[in-house]
Design a protein around this motif. Structure first.
Motif, PDB file in Angstrom:
ATOM      1  N   SER A  82      46.148  -8.517 -23.951  1.00 16.31           N
ATOM      2  CA  SER A  82      45.622  -9.592 -23.918  1.00 16.31           C
ATOM      3  C   SER A  82      46.317 -10.967 -24.482  1.00 16.31           C
ATOM      4  O   SER A  82      45.913 -12.175 -24.649  1.00 16.31           O
ATOM      5  CB  SER A  82      44.021  -8.933 -24.697  1.00 16.31           C
ATOM      6  OG  SER A  82      43.432  -8.716 -23.772  1.00 16.31           O
ATOM      7  N   ILE A  83      47.102  -9.991 -25.904  1.00 16.79           N
ATOM      8  CA  ILE A  83      47.567 -11.310 -26.964  1.00 16.79           C
ATOM      9  C   ILE A  83      48.956 -12.064 -26.466  1.00 16.79           C
ATOM     10  O   ILE A  83      49.393 -13.007 -26.250  1.00 16.79           O
ATOM     11  CB  ILE A  83      48.194 -10.606 -28.145  1.00 16.79           C
ATOM     12  CG1 ILE A  83      46.622 -10.999 -28.910  1.00 16.79           C
ATOM     13  CG2 ILE A  83      49.297 -11.825 -28.900  1.00 16.79           C
ATOM     14  CD1 ILE A  83      46.716 -10.218 -30.438  1.00 16.79           C
ATOM     15  N   SER A  86      48.429 -13.630 -23.743  1.00 13.93           N
ATOM     16  CA  SER A  86      47.742 -15.122 -23.500  1.00 13.93           C
ATOM     17  C   SER A  86      49.076 -16.567 -24.066  1.00 13.93           C
ATOM     18  O   SER A  86      48.602 -17.748 -23.753  1.00 13.93           O
ATOM     19  CB  SER A  86      47.140 -15.722 -24.935  1.00 13.93           C
ATOM     20  OG  SER A  86      47.546 -15.177 -26.414  1.00 13.93           O
ATOM     21  N   LEU A 102      43.571 -16.617 -25.379  1.00 11.49           N
ATOM     22  CA  LEU A 102      43.412 -15.704 -26.225  1.00 11.49           C
ATOM     23  C   LEU A 102      42.280 -15.070 -25.041  1.00 11.49           C
ATOM     24  O   LEU A 102      41.761 -14.240 -24.287  1.00 11.49           O
ATOM     25  CB  LEU A 102      42.752 -15.305 -27.198  1.00 11.49           C
ATOM     26  CG  LEU A 102      42.467 -13.786 -27.595  1.00 11.49           C
ATOM     27  CD1 LEU A 102      43.643 -12.673 -26.666  1.00 11.49           C
ATOM     28  CD2 LEU A 102      42.366 -13.607 -28.896  1.00 11.49           C
TER      29      LEU A 102
END
Length: 481
Positions: A82-83, A86, A102
């Motif tokens: 997920s990081i 982003s 994020l």
């Protein structure tokens, strides 16, 4: 040794995610989006280099993860992914708030479909494709994809698949877990390709067809237009999306059974029969209620079945602002948010099979009151179910509803009304996307404070990983083992 293997598997996973940025990078090159080129090129170079290094270190001596290792690795995989996902949102400048970036990435990978963007049609095509790609990778499961490749590192993958796959029971469909992962992905790719062709036949251009097929098969809901599927105003497109949402909400292992010619497995599958019954009955009920708004039964069924499929499979597409529908229709959709798709599907939510188990157990408790000395058990798919499954389902539902209430309290602290706060908790944990009130189908999540978005992000990942995988990391017993 296990720590080194964990790092190597995570490096391989991030490399896979980085490679999936190539299509967005190519679109950025074609469209000459300078910022977008940097946004995808930098993480691509860094993460693929790390993955090649991990592979270059050679195989380990067939290390098999235990359950605890699987929980830790899968949770870390989703948070790190997920990081990484982003980063393009920040570098391109489509949002200057890292928390918003994020949130959007988590929403994509968990196939929730909640967004902070107010005007999708102003976003670069490379970003729109990346949002769809996060859906598609997260739908079948980024860890399931990795499981197909971890033998390159000499690592067993069943514990990873158990920790990541939705549903109360985890079964191999082939003796080898890597073969299972590959078969699931081949089925997923085949259905996606078929939907792309059908959407193009309905008048969508190739770009919109690909992005919407990615979002449909992943039961995600990210689109390219501000008013979602309603933009196309096409009965063909509506019905294609409806059918494929329903297909994506089914257990993917059943498709393998079909390929084997075992059609009787479909007829015996309790969850599938209940799932399809719910879809048909609620679609008809909602159609009868909204009939005055659409004039004809065919038109009412078109819109009702689309929205029912979108909610129960947790896709989140919209062809109408259902927040403006009559109260009964909204109540039906609200109840569907508590159900979700089938186990082993790309859908989120509590899952149909858990409701079936609890319903059957409730019936057994009534019979036990009438016959105190009787011995009763639940039956699923024509076989007697294990008692520990009942206990597991009861514990899961309690934990699920507890988390919904806690998230509701957090959102309420930001000044949201009760309906908006409760539905936001329900749709983020259930990975549904749009809800009611301030986060309805014509609204978005941008106006809430950062701490609420972070809580929602955690809720989305916890919901996608069936709660236990993430929650267990917060227990002292896990770290004392």
């Amino acid at each position: 040794m296990r720590r080194r293997i964990l790092i190597r598997v995570l490096a391989l996973l991030l490399g896979i995610i980085a490679l999936s940025m190539i299509p967005s990078l190519l679109i950025a090159l074609v469209d000459r989006e300078t910022q977008s080129i940097r946004a995808f090129l930098y993480p691509l170079v860094v993460c693929t280099s790390g993955a090649l290094l991990a592979l270059g270190l050679g195989k380990s001596s067939n290390i098999a993860f235990n359950a605890g290792d699987g929980f830790l690795l899968v949770s870390l995989a989703w948070f790190l992914t997920s990081i990484l996902g982003s980063i393009p949102f920040v570098i391109t400048g489509v949002t200057s708030n890292p928390v918003d970036a994020l949130f959007e990435s988590v929403s994509g990978f968990t196939t929730t479909g909640a967004t902070i963007f107010k005007d999708l049609e102003k976003l670069p095509r490379s970003i729109l494709l990346w949002r769809a790609m996060t859906h598609w990778l997260g739908g079948m499961g980024i860890v399931v994809l990795t499981v197909a490749l971890v033998p390159l590192l000499g690592v067993g993958g069943f514990q990873l698949l158990k920790a990541e796959t939705p549903g109360p029971e985890k079964d191999k469909i082939t003796p080898k877990i890597t073969a299972t992962a590959k078969i699931l992905w081949f089925i997923y790719i085949g259905l996606t390709a078929l939907e792309v062709l059908l959407l193009m036949m309905g008048g969508m251009n190739w770009f919109d067809a690909v992005t919407h097929a990615f979002a449909t098969m992943a039961t995600g809901g990210f689109g390219t237009k501000n008013i979602s599927i309603a933009y196309y105003n096409s009965a063909w497109i509506d019905w294609v999306c409806t059918i494929f949402m329903i297909l994506a909400g089914m257990n993917f292992s059943l498709y393998y059974r079909i390929l084997q010619g075992k059609f009787q497995d479909l007829l015996k599958n309790t969850e599938l029969k209940v799932y399809l019954s719910i879809v048909i009955i609620t679609s008809v009920l909602v159609a009868l209620v909204v009939l005055p708004q659409y004039g004809t039964l065919a038109g009412a069924l078109r819109f009702s079945s689309f929205q029912v499929a979108s909610i129960i499979t947790t896709t989140g597409f919209a062809t109408a602002d259902f927040d403006l529908w009559p109260s009964f229709a909204k109540a039906v959709l609200f109840l569907l948010m508590f159900i979700g798709g089938c186990s082993g599907s790309t859908g989120g939510g509590i899952k149909v099979v858990r409701h079936v188990v609890l319903f059957k157990q409730a019936g057994n408790e009534i019979r036990r009151l009438l016959h105190p000395r009787g011995v009763f058990s639940i039956q699923l798919n024509g076989r007697v179910g294990r008692k520990d499954v009942v206990y597991g389902v009861a514990g899961f539902v309690f934990l699920y509803l507890t988390l919904v209430l806690l998230v509701t309290l957090v959102v309420s602290s930001a000044g949201a009304d009760l309906i908006s706060a409760f539905s936001s908790a329900l749709v983020t944990i259930g990975n549904i996307g749009p809800g009611f009130g301030l986060i309805g189908p014509s609204q978005n999540y941008s106006n809430f404070p950062n701490y609420v978005k972070l809580v929602w992000s955690f809720a989305m990942i916890a919901g996608r990983l069936e709660l236990w995988t993430v929650i267990i990391l917060f227990t002292p017993e896990f770290w004392r083992r």
